[in-house]
Scaffold this motif. Structure first.
Motif, short mmCIF file in Angstrom:
data_model
loop_
_atom_site.label_atom_id
_atom_site.label_comp_id
_atom_site.label_asym_id
_atom_site.label_seq_id
_atom_site.Cartn_x
_atom_site.Cartn_y
_atom_site.Cartn_z
N PRO A 1 7.69 25.52 -13.05
CA PRO A 1 8.79 26.30 -12.97
C PRO A 1 9.13 26.77 -14.38
N VAL A 2 10.06 27.87 -14.85
CA VAL A 2 10.31 28.31 -16.18
C VAL A 2 11.97 28.41 -16.20
N LEU A 3 12.35 27.79 -17.16
CA LEU A 3 13.70 28.39 -17.43
C LEU A 3 14.05 28.82 -18.79
N LEU A 4 14.77 30.15 -18.29
CA LEU A 4 15.08 31.08 -19.54
C LEU A 4 16.49 30.81 -19.94
N VAL A 5 16.86 30.46 -21.11
CA VAL A 5 18.01 30.20 -21.77
C VAL A 5 18.36 31.30 -22.71
N GLY A 6 19.69 31.72 -22.72
CA GLY A 6 20.12 32.52 -23.86
C GLY A 6 21.33 33.34 -23.43
N GLU A 7 21.97 33.84 -24.54
CA GLU A 7 23.22 34.47 -24.37
C GLU A 7 23.03 35.84 -23.07
N THR A 8 24.23 36.29 -22.77
CA THR A 8 24.31 37.44 -22.04
C THR A 8 23.47 38.47 -22.52
N GLY A 9 22.71 39.48 -21.81
CA GLY A 9 22.42 40.60 -22.36
C GLY A 9 20.93 40.48 -23.38
N THR A 10 20.53 39.22 -23.31
CA THR A 10 19.35 39.15 -24.38
C THR A 10 18.09 39.57 -23.69
N GLY A 11 18.08 39.88 -22.37
CA GLY A 11 16.45 40.16 -22.04
C GLY A 11 15.89 39.41 -21.06
N LYS A 12 16.65 38.19 -20.59
CA LYS A 12 15.97 37.12 -19.74
C LYS A 12 15.55 37.66 -18.56
N GLY A 13 16.15 38.74 -17.87
CA GLY A 13 15.37 39.47 -16.75
C GLY A 13 14.05 39.86 -17.07
N LEU A 14 14.00 40.65 -18.04
CA LEU A 14 12.67 41.18 -18.49
C LEU A 14 11.63 40.19 -18.74
N VAL A 15 12.17 39.10 -19.56
CA VAL A 15 11.00 37.93 -19.77
C VAL A 15 10.74 37.52 -18.44
N ILE B 1 9.27 24.36 -18.24
CA ILE B 1 9.08 24.89 -19.42
C ILE B 1 10.37 25.77 -19.79
N ALA B 2 10.94 25.45 -20.87
CA ALA B 2 12.21 26.12 -21.27
C ALA B 2 11.85 27.28 -22.48
N ILE B 3 12.36 28.33 -22.14
CA ILE B 3 12.11 29.25 -23.16
C ILE B 3 13.52 30.00 -23.80
N ALA B 4 13.47 29.72 -24.98
CA ALA B 4 15.04 30.20 -25.43
C ALA B 4 15.04 31.74 -26.00
N ILE B 5 15.83 32.60 -25.41
CA ILE B 5 15.73 34.14 -25.86
C ILE B 5 16.72 34.15 -26.89
N PRO B 6 16.40 34.43 -27.97
CA PRO B 6 17.31 34.56 -29.23
C PRO B 6 18.30 35.90 -29.07
N PRO B 7 19.28 35.76 -29.58
CA PRO B 7 20.36 37.03 -29.57
C PRO B 7 19.93 37.78 -30.49
N LEU B 8 20.31 39.18 -30.38
CA LEU B 8 19.84 40.35 -31.17
C LEU B 8 20.13 40.03 -32.51
N ARG B 9 21.22 39.42 -33.00
CA ARG B 9 21.63 39.32 -34.25
C ARG B 9 20.64 38.28 -34.90
N HIS B 10 19.89 37.64 -34.28
CA HIS B 10 18.83 36.83 -34.92
C HIS B 10 17.43 37.23 -34.93
N ARG B 11 17.33 38.70 -34.37
CA ARG B 11 16.10 39.35 -34.56
C ARG B 11 16.39 40.87 -34.79
N ARG B 12 16.80 41.01 -35.99
CA ARG B 12 17.43 42.41 -36.38
C ARG B 12 16.10 43.17 -36.81
#
Length: 457
Positions: free
Chosen positions: A173-187, A314-325
Protein backbone atom coordinates in the motif's frame (compact mmCIF):
# COMPACT_ATOMS: atom_id res chain seq x y z
CA UNK A 1 -16.01 -6.57 -35.88
CA UNK A 2 -19.27 -5.92 -34.03
CA UNK A 3 -22.70 -7.40 -34.57
CA UNK A 4 -23.58 -4.44 -36.80
CA UNK A 5 -20.40 -4.31 -38.89
CA UNK A 6 -20.27 -5.86 -42.42
CA UNK A 7 -19.53 -9.58 -42.40
CA UNK A 8 -17.59 -9.06 -45.64
CA UNK A 9 -14.80 -7.57 -43.50
CA UNK A 10 -14.21 -11.04 -42.06
CA UNK A 11 -12.29 -13.87 -43.77
CA UNK A 12 -13.13 -17.35 -42.53
CA UNK A 13 -11.17 -20.54 -43.12
CA UNK A 14 -13.31 -23.68 -43.05
CA UNK A 15 -11.23 -26.88 -42.79
CA UNK A 16 -12.80 -30.37 -42.96
CA UNK A 17 -11.97 -33.54 -44.84
CA UNK A 18 -15.67 -33.88 -45.78
CA UNK A 19 -16.15 -31.87 -49.02
CA UNK A 20 -19.95 -31.85 -48.62
CA UNK A 21 -19.68 -30.35 -45.14
CA UNK A 22 -17.19 -27.74 -46.33
CA UNK A 23 -19.39 -26.81 -49.29
CA UNK A 24 -22.50 -26.49 -47.13
CA UNK A 25 -20.79 -24.24 -44.58
CA UNK A 26 -19.02 -22.16 -47.22
CA UNK A 27 -22.24 -21.51 -49.12
CA UNK A 28 -24.16 -20.68 -45.94
CA UNK A 29 -21.52 -18.31 -44.61
CA UNK A 30 -21.09 -16.66 -48.00
CA UNK A 31 -24.82 -15.99 -48.13
CA UNK A 32 -24.46 -14.17 -44.82
CA UNK A 33 -21.78 -11.98 -46.35
CA UNK A 34 -18.57 -13.58 -45.07
CA UNK A 35 -15.51 -14.05 -47.25
CA UNK A 36 -14.82 -17.79 -47.07
CA UNK A 37 -11.81 -19.90 -47.99
CA UNK A 38 -11.87 -23.67 -47.68
CA UNK A 39 -9.53 -26.59 -47.16
CA UNK A 40 -10.33 -30.30 -47.50
CA UNK A 41 -6.79 -31.60 -47.12
CA UNK A 42 -4.12 -31.28 -44.48
CA UNK A 43 -1.60 -29.41 -46.69
CA UNK A 44 -4.22 -26.84 -47.73
CA UNK A 45 -5.42 -26.40 -44.15
CA UNK A 46 -1.87 -25.83 -42.88
CA UNK A 47 -1.02 -23.44 -45.74
CA UNK A 48 -4.15 -21.34 -45.28
CA UNK A 49 -3.90 -21.34 -41.47
CA UNK A 50 -0.53 -19.61 -41.88
CA UNK A 51 -2.25 -16.74 -43.72
CA UNK A 52 -2.38 -13.83 -41.26
CA UNK A 53 -5.37 -12.31 -43.07
CA UNK A 54 -7.62 -15.16 -41.91
CA UNK A 55 -9.86 -13.78 -39.13
CA UNK A 56 -11.53 -17.01 -37.93
CA UNK A 57 -10.64 -20.68 -38.24
CA UNK A 58 -13.47 -23.22 -38.28
CA UNK A 59 -11.96 -26.73 -38.23
CA UNK A 60 -13.11 -30.28 -37.88
CA UNK A 61 -11.65 -32.00 -34.85
CA UNK A 62 -10.70 -35.24 -36.61
CA UNK A 63 -9.04 -35.20 -40.02
CA UNK A 64 -6.44 -37.45 -41.69
CA UNK A 65 -2.78 -36.43 -41.37
CA UNK A 66 -3.52 -33.38 -39.18
CA UNK A 67 -6.33 -33.09 -36.65
CA UNK A 68 -8.11 -30.03 -35.31
CA UNK A 69 -5.97 -29.89 -32.15
CA UNK A 70 -2.78 -29.60 -34.23
CA UNK A 71 -4.36 -27.01 -36.50
CA UNK A 72 -5.50 -25.10 -33.42
CA UNK A 73 -1.95 -25.09 -32.04
CA UNK A 74 -0.56 -23.88 -35.37
CA UNK A 75 -3.15 -21.12 -35.60
CA UNK A 76 -2.37 -19.92 -32.07
CA UNK A 77 1.32 -19.71 -32.93
CA UNK A 78 0.71 -17.79 -36.15
CA UNK A 79 -2.13 -15.55 -34.97
CA UNK A 80 -2.71 -15.76 -31.19
CA UNK A 81 -5.77 -13.51 -31.33
CA UNK A 82 -7.51 -15.47 -34.09
CA UNK A 83 -10.65 -17.24 -32.78
CA UNK A 84 -10.82 -20.98 -33.50
CA UNK A 85 -14.12 -22.86 -33.58
CA UNK A 86 -13.98 -26.66 -33.48
CA UNK A 87 -16.54 -28.97 -35.09
CA UNK A 88 -16.93 -32.45 -33.63
CA UNK A 89 -19.17 -35.49 -33.54
CA UNK A 90 -20.88 -36.50 -30.32
CA UNK A 91 -18.36 -39.25 -29.57
CA UNK A 92 -15.44 -36.80 -29.42
CA UNK A 93 -16.68 -34.60 -26.60
CA UNK A 94 -13.60 -35.24 -24.45
CA UNK A 95 -11.29 -34.12 -27.24
CA UNK A 96 -13.49 -31.09 -27.85
CA UNK A 97 -13.14 -30.13 -24.20
CA UNK A 98 -9.37 -30.51 -24.57
CA UNK A 99 -9.49 -28.04 -27.47
CA UNK A 100 -11.17 -25.48 -25.22
CA UNK A 101 -8.39 -25.87 -22.67
CA UNK A 102 -5.87 -25.26 -25.44
CA UNK A 103 -7.48 -22.03 -26.57
CA UNK A 104 -10.43 -22.82 -28.84
CA UNK A 105 -13.25 -20.31 -28.53
CA UNK A 106 -16.06 -22.87 -28.72
CA UNK A 107 -16.98 -26.28 -30.14
CA UNK A 108 -20.06 -27.23 -32.14
CA UNK A 109 -21.62 -30.70 -32.23
CA UNK A 110 -22.46 -31.97 -35.69
CA UNK A 111 -24.93 -31.52 -37.18
CA UNK A 112 -25.54 -27.83 -36.58
CA UNK A 113 -27.12 -24.94 -38.46
CA UNK A 114 -25.13 -22.21 -40.17
CA UNK A 115 -27.03 -19.67 -38.07
CA UNK A 116 -25.57 -21.25 -34.94
CA UNK A 117 -22.06 -21.04 -36.37
CA UNK A 118 -22.68 -17.42 -37.35
CA UNK A 119 -23.69 -16.63 -33.77
CA UNK A 120 -20.45 -18.04 -32.33
CA UNK A 121 -18.34 -16.35 -35.00
CA UNK A 122 -19.82 -12.96 -34.17
CA UNK A 123 -19.41 -13.52 -30.44
CA UNK A 124 -15.78 -14.55 -30.91
CA UNK A 125 -15.01 -11.49 -33.00
CA UNK A 126 -16.75 -9.17 -30.57
CA UNK A 127 -14.71 -10.60 -27.69
CA UNK A 128 -11.51 -10.21 -29.70
CA UNK A 129 -12.39 -6.60 -30.50
CA UNK A 130 -13.07 -5.95 -26.82
CA UNK A 131 -9.70 -7.43 -25.81
CA UNK A 132 -7.94 -5.31 -28.42
CA UNK A 133 -9.75 -2.19 -27.27
CA UNK A 134 -8.83 -2.94 -23.66
CA UNK A 135 -5.16 -3.31 -24.59
CA UNK A 136 -5.30 -0.07 -26.55
CA UNK A 137 -6.80 1.76 -23.59
CA UNK A 138 -4.20 0.29 -21.24
CA UNK A 139 -1.38 1.38 -23.56
CA UNK A 140 -2.90 4.85 -23.74
CA UNK A 141 -3.14 4.93 -19.94
CA UNK A 142 0.52 3.97 -19.64
CA UNK A 143 1.56 6.56 -22.23
CA UNK A 144 -0.49 9.30 -20.60
CA UNK A 145 0.84 8.56 -17.14
CA UNK A 146 4.50 8.00 -17.90
CA UNK A 147 7.11 9.23 -15.45
CA UNK A 148 7.45 12.36 -17.57
CA UNK A 149 3.91 13.32 -16.60
CA UNK A 150 5.38 14.17 -13.18
CA UNK A 151 7.00 17.54 -13.84
CA UNK A 152 10.13 17.51 -11.72
CA UNK A 153 12.43 20.44 -12.40
CA UNK A 154 12.44 21.18 -8.68
CA UNK A 155 14.43 19.16 -6.17
CA UNK A 156 11.28 18.48 -4.15
CA UNK A 157 9.52 16.81 -7.07
CA UNK A 158 12.63 14.99 -8.19
CA UNK A 159 12.61 13.27 -4.80
CA UNK A 160 8.93 12.37 -5.28
CA UNK A 161 9.51 10.96 -8.76
CA UNK A 162 12.49 8.95 -7.56
CA UNK A 163 10.40 7.45 -4.78
CA UNK A 164 7.54 6.68 -7.19
CA UNK A 165 9.95 4.85 -9.50
CA UNK A 166 11.26 2.78 -6.61
CA UNK A 167 7.92 1.74 -5.14
CA UNK A 168 5.83 1.35 -8.32
CA UNK A 169 6.69 -2.36 -8.65
CA UNK A 170 6.39 -3.05 -4.94
CA UNK A 171 2.99 -4.60 -4.27
CA UNK A 172 2.45 -2.77 -1.00
CA UNK A 173 0.00 0.00 0.00
CA UNK A 174 1.03 3.58 -0.71
CA UNK A 175 -0.31 6.63 1.13
CA UNK A 176 -0.06 9.97 -0.67
CA UNK A 177 -0.21 13.03 1.56
CA UNK A 178 -0.36 16.63 0.52
CA UNK A 179 -2.54 19.69 0.26
CA UNK A 180 -5.60 19.76 -1.97
CA UNK A 181 -4.68 20.25 -5.61
CA UNK A 182 -1.06 19.09 -5.39
CA UNK A 183 -1.55 16.22 -7.85
CA UNK A 184 -2.03 13.18 -5.63
CA UNK A 185 -4.40 11.63 -8.16
CA UNK A 186 -1.79 11.95 -10.91
CA UNK A 187 0.85 10.26 -8.74
CA UNK A 188 -1.59 7.42 -7.99
CA UNK A 189 -2.14 6.82 -11.71
CA UNK A 190 1.59 6.91 -12.44
CA UNK A 191 2.15 4.32 -9.71
CA UNK A 192 -0.43 2.05 -11.34
CA UNK A 193 0.84 2.58 -14.89
CA UNK A 194 4.38 1.57 -13.91
CA UNK A 195 3.54 -1.20 -11.46
CA UNK A 196 3.19 -4.93 -11.87
CA UNK A 197 -0.60 -4.52 -11.98
CA UNK A 198 -0.65 -2.10 -14.92
CA UNK A 199 -2.49 -4.67 -17.04
CA UNK A 200 -5.31 -4.66 -14.48
CA UNK A 201 -7.93 -2.00 -13.86
CA UNK A 202 -7.37 1.31 -12.11
CA UNK A 203 -10.44 2.24 -10.06
CA UNK A 204 -10.74 5.51 -8.13
CA UNK A 205 -13.23 6.75 -5.55
CA UNK A 206 -13.38 9.98 -3.55
CA UNK A 207 -14.23 8.94 0.01
CA UNK A 208 -15.27 12.50 0.93
CA UNK A 209 -17.72 12.85 -1.95
CA UNK A 210 -20.21 10.19 -0.87
CA UNK A 211 -22.27 9.70 2.30
CA UNK A 212 -21.27 6.76 4.50
CA UNK A 213 -23.99 4.31 3.43
CA UNK A 214 -23.51 5.02 -0.27
CA UNK A 215 -19.73 4.76 -0.01
CA UNK A 216 -20.07 1.37 1.69
CA UNK A 217 -22.20 0.13 -1.20
CA UNK A 218 -19.79 1.59 -3.76
CA UNK A 219 -16.76 -0.05 -2.19
CA UNK A 220 -18.09 -3.44 -1.18
CA UNK A 221 -21.14 -3.87 -3.41
CA UNK A 222 -24.65 -4.90 -2.47
CA UNK A 223 -27.22 -7.52 -3.32
CA UNK A 224 -30.66 -6.86 -4.67
CA UNK A 225 -33.03 -5.80 -1.91
CA UNK A 226 -30.28 -5.01 0.60
CA UNK A 227 -31.76 -1.53 1.07
CA UNK A 228 -34.31 0.77 -0.49
CA UNK A 229 -33.28 1.42 -4.06
CA UNK A 230 -31.08 -1.67 -4.39
CA UNK A 231 -32.93 -3.00 -7.42
CA UNK A 232 -30.05 -5.14 -8.71
CA UNK A 233 -26.85 -6.75 -7.52
CA UNK A 234 -23.73 -4.56 -7.63
CA UNK A 235 -20.23 -5.98 -7.45
CA UNK A 236 -18.57 -2.96 -5.82
CA UNK A 237 -15.27 -1.21 -6.52
CA UNK A 238 -13.08 -3.77 -4.75
CA UNK A 239 -14.33 -6.43 -7.16
CA UNK A 240 -14.03 -4.07 -10.13
CA UNK A 241 -10.40 -3.39 -9.17
CA UNK A 242 -9.54 -7.09 -8.73
CA UNK A 243 -6.10 -7.67 -10.20
CA UNK A 244 -5.40 -3.95 -10.36
CA UNK A 245 -5.29 -0.84 -8.20
CA UNK A 246 -7.96 0.77 -6.03
CA UNK A 247 -7.32 4.46 -5.36
CA UNK A 248 -9.01 5.69 -2.18
CA UNK A 249 -8.86 9.47 -2.43
CA UNK A 250 -9.52 11.59 0.67
CA UNK A 251 -9.27 8.52 2.89
CA UNK A 252 -8.85 10.77 5.94
CA UNK A 253 -12.52 11.75 5.67
CA UNK A 254 -13.88 8.20 5.85
CA UNK A 255 -16.39 7.56 8.66
CA UNK A 256 -15.07 5.45 11.59
CA UNK A 257 -17.60 2.63 11.10
CA UNK A 258 -16.55 2.24 7.49
CA UNK A 259 -12.88 2.33 8.46
CA UNK A 260 -13.40 -0.86 10.48
CA UNK A 261 -14.92 -2.69 7.53
CA UNK A 262 -12.16 -1.44 5.22
CA UNK A 263 -9.52 -2.67 7.66
CA UNK A 264 -11.13 -6.12 7.71
CA UNK A 265 -11.08 -6.31 3.90
CA UNK A 266 -7.43 -5.26 3.75
CA UNK A 267 -6.39 -7.78 6.39
CA UNK A 268 -8.33 -10.80 5.12
CA UNK A 269 -8.46 -9.92 1.40
CA UNK A 270 -12.13 -10.85 1.18
CA UNK A 271 -15.13 -8.63 0.62
CA UNK A 272 -18.76 -9.16 1.55
CA UNK A 273 -21.43 -7.21 -0.29
CA UNK A 274 -24.02 -5.32 1.75
CA UNK A 275 -26.89 -7.70 2.48
CA UNK A 276 -24.95 -10.81 1.47
CA UNK A 277 -23.78 -13.72 3.59
CA UNK A 278 -21.12 -14.77 1.08
CA UNK A 279 -17.54 -13.54 0.94
CA UNK A 280 -15.46 -13.11 -2.18
CA UNK A 281 -11.68 -13.06 -2.41
CA UNK A 282 -10.16 -9.91 -3.93
CA UNK A 283 -6.63 -9.11 -4.97
CA UNK A 284 -6.04 -5.36 -5.19
CA UNK A 285 -3.26 -2.91 -4.49
CA UNK A 286 -4.39 0.01 -2.35
CA UNK A 287 -3.19 3.52 -3.05
CA UNK A 288 -4.80 6.11 -0.79
CA UNK A 289 -4.50 9.86 -0.47
CA UNK A 290 -5.43 12.58 1.98
CA UNK A 291 -4.86 16.25 2.67
CA UNK A 292 -5.61 15.64 6.35
CA UNK A 293 -3.06 15.27 9.14
CA UNK A 294 -3.66 11.57 9.81
CA UNK A 295 -1.55 11.36 13.00
CA UNK A 296 -3.58 14.26 14.43
CA UNK A 297 -6.83 12.57 13.44
CA UNK A 298 -5.64 9.35 15.05
CA UNK A 299 -4.85 11.26 18.25
CA UNK A 300 -8.32 12.83 18.24
CA UNK A 301 -10.04 9.49 17.66
CA UNK A 302 -11.28 10.36 14.17
CA UNK A 303 -9.12 7.80 12.38
CA UNK A 304 -8.12 4.27 13.33
CA UNK A 305 -4.46 3.89 14.12
CA UNK A 306 -4.36 0.28 12.88
CA UNK A 307 -5.89 1.33 9.55
CA UNK A 308 -3.37 4.12 9.21
CA UNK A 309 -0.49 1.66 9.56
CA UNK A 310 -2.17 -0.72 7.12
CA UNK A 311 -2.49 2.02 4.49
CA UNK A 312 0.91 3.58 5.11
CA UNK A 313 3.15 0.86 3.70
CA UNK A 314 5.03 3.66 1.95
CA UNK A 315 4.13 7.32 2.49
CA UNK A 316 4.86 9.84 -0.25
CA UNK A 317 4.52 13.53 0.59
CA UNK A 318 3.54 15.65 -2.41
CA UNK A 319 4.93 19.20 -1.98
CA UNK A 320 2.68 22.25 -2.45
CA UNK A 321 3.33 24.29 -5.58
CA UNK A 322 4.85 27.17 -3.58
CA UNK A 323 7.63 24.76 -2.55
CA UNK A 324 8.37 23.71 -6.13
CA UNK A 325 8.52 27.01 -8.00
CA UNK A 326 11.04 25.64 -10.49
CA UNK A 327 8.20 23.52 -11.88
CA UNK A 328 5.75 26.38 -12.49
CA UNK A 329 6.96 27.44 -15.94
CA UNK A 330 6.94 23.91 -17.33
CA UNK A 331 3.57 23.12 -15.74
CA UNK A 332 2.15 26.33 -17.20
CA UNK A 333 3.42 25.39 -20.67
CA UNK A 334 1.86 21.93 -20.39
CA UNK A 335 -1.47 23.32 -19.23
CA UNK A 336 -1.38 25.89 -22.02
CA UNK A 337 -1.01 23.10 -24.60
CA UNK A 338 -3.89 21.19 -22.98
CA UNK A 339 -6.10 24.28 -22.93
CA UNK A 340 -5.36 25.00 -26.59
CA UNK A 341 -6.40 21.45 -27.47
CA UNK A 342 -9.66 21.92 -25.58
CA UNK A 343 -10.27 25.32 -27.23
CA UNK A 344 -9.22 25.01 -30.90
CA UNK A 345 -10.19 28.62 -31.64
CA UNK A 346 -7.92 30.02 -28.93
CA UNK A 347 -5.13 32.30 -30.19
CA UNK A 348 -2.89 32.25 -27.11
CA UNK A 349 0.27 30.20 -27.52
CA UNK A 350 2.61 31.73 -24.93
CA UNK A 351 2.81 34.01 -21.88
CA UNK A 352 4.18 37.51 -21.75
CA UNK A 353 7.16 38.10 -19.49
CA UNK A 354 4.98 39.99 -17.03
CA UNK A 355 2.32 37.26 -16.97
CA UNK A 356 4.92 34.54 -16.39
CA UNK A 357 6.51 36.63 -13.61
CA UNK A 358 3.14 36.84 -11.89
CA UNK A 359 2.68 33.08 -12.21
CA UNK A 360 6.13 32.46 -10.73
CA UNK A 361 5.63 34.82 -7.77
CA UNK A 362 2.05 33.96 -6.79
CA UNK A 363 1.53 31.86 -3.65
CA UNK A 364 -0.79 29.23 -5.27
CA UNK A 365 -2.95 28.24 -2.29
CA UNK A 366 -4.89 25.99 -4.65
CA UNK A 367 -1.65 24.43 -5.88
CA UNK A 368 -1.32 22.78 -9.29
CA UNK A 369 -5.07 22.66 -9.83
CA UNK A 370 -5.32 26.42 -9.36
CA UNK A 371 -2.47 26.96 -11.83
CA UNK A 372 -4.22 24.74 -14.36
CA UNK A 373 -7.44 26.74 -14.05
CA UNK A 374 -5.56 30.04 -14.25
CA UNK A 375 -3.84 28.99 -17.47
CA UNK A 376 -7.09 27.73 -18.98
CA UNK A 377 -8.71 31.09 -18.18
CA UNK A 378 -5.88 32.98 -19.85
CA UNK A 379 -6.13 30.83 -22.98
CA UNK A 380 -9.89 31.37 -23.26
CA UNK A 381 -9.81 35.11 -22.54
CA UNK A 382 -6.57 36.03 -24.33
CA UNK A 383 -7.01 38.13 -27.47
CA UNK A 384 -3.52 37.76 -28.88
CA UNK A 385 -0.84 35.10 -29.22
CA UNK A 386 0.69 36.29 -25.98
CA UNK A 387 -1.30 36.00 -22.76
CA UNK A 388 -0.84 39.11 -20.65
CA UNK A 389 -1.22 39.67 -16.91
CA UNK A 390 -4.76 41.00 -17.36
CA UNK A 391 -5.82 37.59 -18.70
CA UNK A 392 -4.94 35.95 -15.38
CA UNK A 393 -7.39 35.63 -12.45
CA UNK A 394 -7.78 38.79 -10.30
CA UNK A 395 -6.31 37.05 -7.23
CA UNK A 396 -3.00 36.77 -9.08
CA UNK A 397 -3.04 40.20 -10.73
CA UNK A 398 -3.95 42.05 -7.55
CA UNK A 399 -1.34 40.27 -5.46
CA UNK A 400 1.37 42.88 -5.99
CA UNK A 401 -0.81 45.80 -5.02
CA UNK A 402 -1.39 44.32 -1.60
CA UNK A 403 1.95 42.60 -1.22
CA UNK A 404 3.01 42.31 2.39
CA UNK A 405 6.52 42.14 3.77
CA UNK A 406 8.12 40.38 6.71
CA UNK A 407 11.57 41.83 6.05
CA UNK A 408 12.33 44.14 8.99
CA UNK A 409 16.04 44.66 8.37
CA UNK A 410 17.65 46.06 11.56
CA UNK A 411 14.39 47.65 12.68
CA UNK A 412 12.96 46.71 16.08
CA UNK A 413 9.20 46.87 15.89
CA UNK A 414 6.38 46.35 18.40
CA UNK A 415 4.93 42.85 18.67
CA UNK A 416 1.56 44.14 17.46
CA UNK A 417 3.15 45.43 14.25
CA UNK A 418 4.97 42.12 13.86
CA UNK A 419 1.65 40.30 14.15
CA UNK A 420 0.01 42.61 11.62
CA UNK A 421 2.76 42.24 9.02
CA UNK A 422 3.06 38.50 9.46
CA UNK A 423 -0.71 38.00 9.23
CA UNK A 424 -0.87 40.15 6.10
CA UNK A 425 2.05 38.22 4.57
CA UNK A 426 0.44 34.85 5.37
CA UNK A 427 -2.88 36.01 3.94
CA UNK A 428 -1.17 37.03 0.74
CA UNK A 429 0.58 33.66 0.47
CA UNK A 430 -2.74 31.83 0.47
CA UNK A 431 -4.36 34.12 -2.04
CA UNK A 432 -6.42 36.13 0.43
CA UNK A 433 -8.31 33.11 1.77
CA UNK A 434 -8.82 33.80 5.44
CA UNK A 435 -9.96 30.28 6.38
CA UNK A 436 -6.81 28.79 4.92
CA UNK A 437 -4.66 31.49 6.55
CA UNK A 438 -6.19 30.68 9.93
CA UNK A 439 -5.50 26.97 9.42
CA UNK A 440 -1.87 27.65 8.50
CA UNK A 441 -1.34 30.09 11.38
CA UNK A 442 -3.14 27.91 13.91
CA UNK A 443 -5.51 30.71 14.96
CA UNK A 444 -9.20 31.45 14.62
CA UNK A 445 -10.80 34.08 12.42
CA UNK A 446 -11.31 36.54 15.26
CA UNK A 447 -7.62 36.45 16.15
CA UNK A 448 -6.61 36.89 12.51
CA UNK A 449 -8.82 39.98 12.20
CA UNK A 450 -7.28 41.42 15.40
CA UNK A 451 -3.79 40.90 14.05
CA UNK A 452 -4.63 42.49 10.72
CA UNK A 453 -6.24 45.49 12.43
CA UNK A 454 -3.36 45.83 14.91
CA UNK A 455 -5.91 46.07 17.70
CA UNK A 456 -5.71 45.18 21.38
CA UNK A 457 -9.49 45.04 21.61
Amino acid sequence: MTAESPRSDCRILVADDDPAMVSMLADGLAELGYAVVTATSAPDAIRLARDSTIDVLVTDLRMPEVDGIELLALSKRIAPERPVLVMTAFGAIDTAMESLRKGAHHYLLKPFKVAELDLYIRRALEQRALRQETRTLKRAFHDRYGMDSLVAESGAMQEVRDLVERVADADIPVLLVGETGTGKGLVARVLHAHGTRSAGPFVAVNCAALPENLLESELFGHVKGAFTGATANRAGLFVEADGGTLFLDEIGDMAPALQAKLLDVLERRVVRAVGSAREREVDVRIVSATHRDLPARVASGQFREDLRYRLEGIAIAIPPLRHRRDDIARLASRFLADARSASPKAVVDRFSTEAMTQLLEYGWPGNVRELQHAVARAVVLGRSAEAVAADLPPAIVERRSRRASVDFGDEIIPVRELQRRYAAWALERVGGRKAMACEKLGIDGKTLNKWLANSDD
